[in-house]
Design a protein around this motif. Structure first.
Motif, short mmCIF file in Angstrom:
data_model
loop_
_atom_site.label_atom_id
_atom_site.label_comp_id
_atom_site.label_asym_id
_atom_site.label_seq_id
_atom_site.Cartn_x
_atom_site.Cartn_y
_atom_site.Cartn_z
N UNK A 56 -5.84 2.38 3.58
CA UNK A 56 -4.99 3.19 4.45
C UNK A 56 -4.58 4.52 3.90
N UNK A 57 -5.28 5.04 2.90
CA UNK A 57 -4.88 6.33 2.35
C UNK A 57 -5.81 7.45 2.78
N UNK A 58 -5.24 8.63 2.90
CA UNK A 58 -6.02 9.83 3.19
C UNK A 58 -6.76 10.23 1.92
N UNK A 116 0.85 -1.19 0.00
CA UNK A 116 0.00 0.00 0.00
C UNK A 116 0.88 1.24 0.00
N UNK A 117 1.21 1.69 -1.19
CA UNK A 117 2.15 2.79 -1.38
C UNK A 117 1.46 4.15 -1.37
N UNK A 118 0.21 4.20 -1.85
CA UNK A 118 -0.50 5.48 -1.98
C UNK A 118 -0.87 6.02 -0.60
N UNK A 119 -0.33 7.19 -0.26
CA UNK A 119 -0.64 7.82 1.03
C UNK A 119 -1.88 8.69 0.97
N UNK A 120 -2.02 9.43 -0.12
CA UNK A 120 -3.12 10.39 -0.26
C UNK A 120 -3.67 10.30 -1.67
#
Length: 336
Positions: free
Chosen positions: A294-296, A254-258
């Motif tokens: 898990x991303x914003x 899961x690399x994408x934060x936002x």
């Protein structure tokens, strides 16, 4: 002695028409810009030049150079000019593509050619072809069939299971990104993916092994600008969470934060589907699916309607990216 303030470093990765939209609006902002451009395009003038002189396809690079150049509009128009003569060779070619092809031969590679061109065109920032050789995009579809070549994959209009890249010159050697790309990713404050075709513009960069590894290891905030419309064949019936899921699955983490999501409705009957035949329908918002990864989620009106098509408003998107950078810098300041 007053310490010189470090400008925030932002890396924008992609290809196609989406990348220049973001770069044009970043130019002039108080940031250090690096554009990482795909080298797997094989259509149109770019593909013909690639077949003739065996260089990296120059189309995406040409558009990125223009988006960051500080030269006068007439010079940029000349660089973008596409011949409409009946000459068997020149017809349909953009002048800038020919210049890039020539520089690639002079400098024995696309990377040094683009650095030279960036100086000539007075580029505000850095432009890095992701690799110093032409790459081929490969896809396996959900029906088990496989194809090679971006234009062939796009034209198939079939649902894609996964994609990968190979060297068009050295089939037995896994392609690697140039060191400058990896250093930019590791040193960045923010990494922006998109907007652009999920499988044929964004993922070709990320499928190079050392790029994927760098994205998994970097401390930079990874921001994905989700497409407004689905694409026929590639992402039909995809939600915004489906787009993020494909990215994370290809990167095996899961690399994408936002994720930036447009929530402004495209008016019914607005899209001219004959003109924009790759568009299918508006991407559906799935907030729960995004949060599970898990991303914003930043949802807002990022829509720009023009020419009976739905596109991102580059200014609004970049304003949000700058807000995110400000939050990162504030945390770094408080952590001192």
């Amino acid at each position: 002695m007053i310490e010189e303030r470090r400008r925030p470093k932002i890396v924008v990765m992609g290809g196609g028409t989406g990348l220049p939209v973001i770069l044009r609006n970043l130019k002039g902002r108080d940031v250090d810009i690096t554009a990482v451009v795909t080298v797997a395009d094989d259509g149109g003038s770019s593909g013909i030049i690639r077949d003739y002189v065996n260089v990296v396809p120059p189309g995406d690079i040409r558009n990125v150079v223009v988006s960051l150049s500080q030269l006068s509009p007439i010079i940029l128009q000349l660089f973008q000019y596409r011949f409409d003569s009946n000459d068997q060779f020149f017809a349909g070619h953009a002048l800038g593509n020919l210049v890039i092809a020539a520089l690639s031969e002079m400098k024995n590679g696309i990377f040094e050619a683009v650095q030279e061109l960036s100086d000539i065109m007075q580029v505000d920032g850095h432009i890095y072809p992701v690799a110093n050789e032409p790459l081929e995009l490969n896809a396996e579809f959900t029906d088990g069939t496989k194809l090679t070549g971006e234009s062939e994959i796009t034209a198939a209009h079939k649902l894609i299971k996964h994609v990968w890249v190979t060297s068009s010159q050295h089939h037995d050697v896994a392609p690697k990104a140039v060191d400058e790309v990896i250093e930019a990713i590791m040193d960045a404050d923010q990494i922006v993916l998109g907007p652009g075709s999920l499988f044929t513009s964004i993922l070709p960069n990320l499928m190079i092994s050392n790029v994927g590894e760098a994205l998994r290891e970097t401390t930079a905030e990874v921001v994905y600008i989700c497409n407004i419309m689905t694409q026929k064949g590639e992402t039909e019936k995809f939600t915004d969470a489906d787009h993020v899921r494909v990215l994370n699955q290809h990167l095996q983490q899961n690399v994408i934060d936002t994720v930036l999501v447009n929530t402004k409705k495209v008016p019914d009957e607005y899209i001219d589907y004959q003109r924009w035949n790759e568009m299918s329908r508006q991407v559906v918002h799935d907030f729960a699916g995004l949060r599970q990864q898990g991303c914003r989620v930043i949802s807002a009106d990022f829509l720009k309607l023009r020419d009976n098509g739905a596109f991102h408003n580059g200014e609004l998107v970049v304003n949000e990216l700058m807000n995110l950078l400000g939050q990162v810098n504030m945390k770094q300041f408080e952590g001192r």
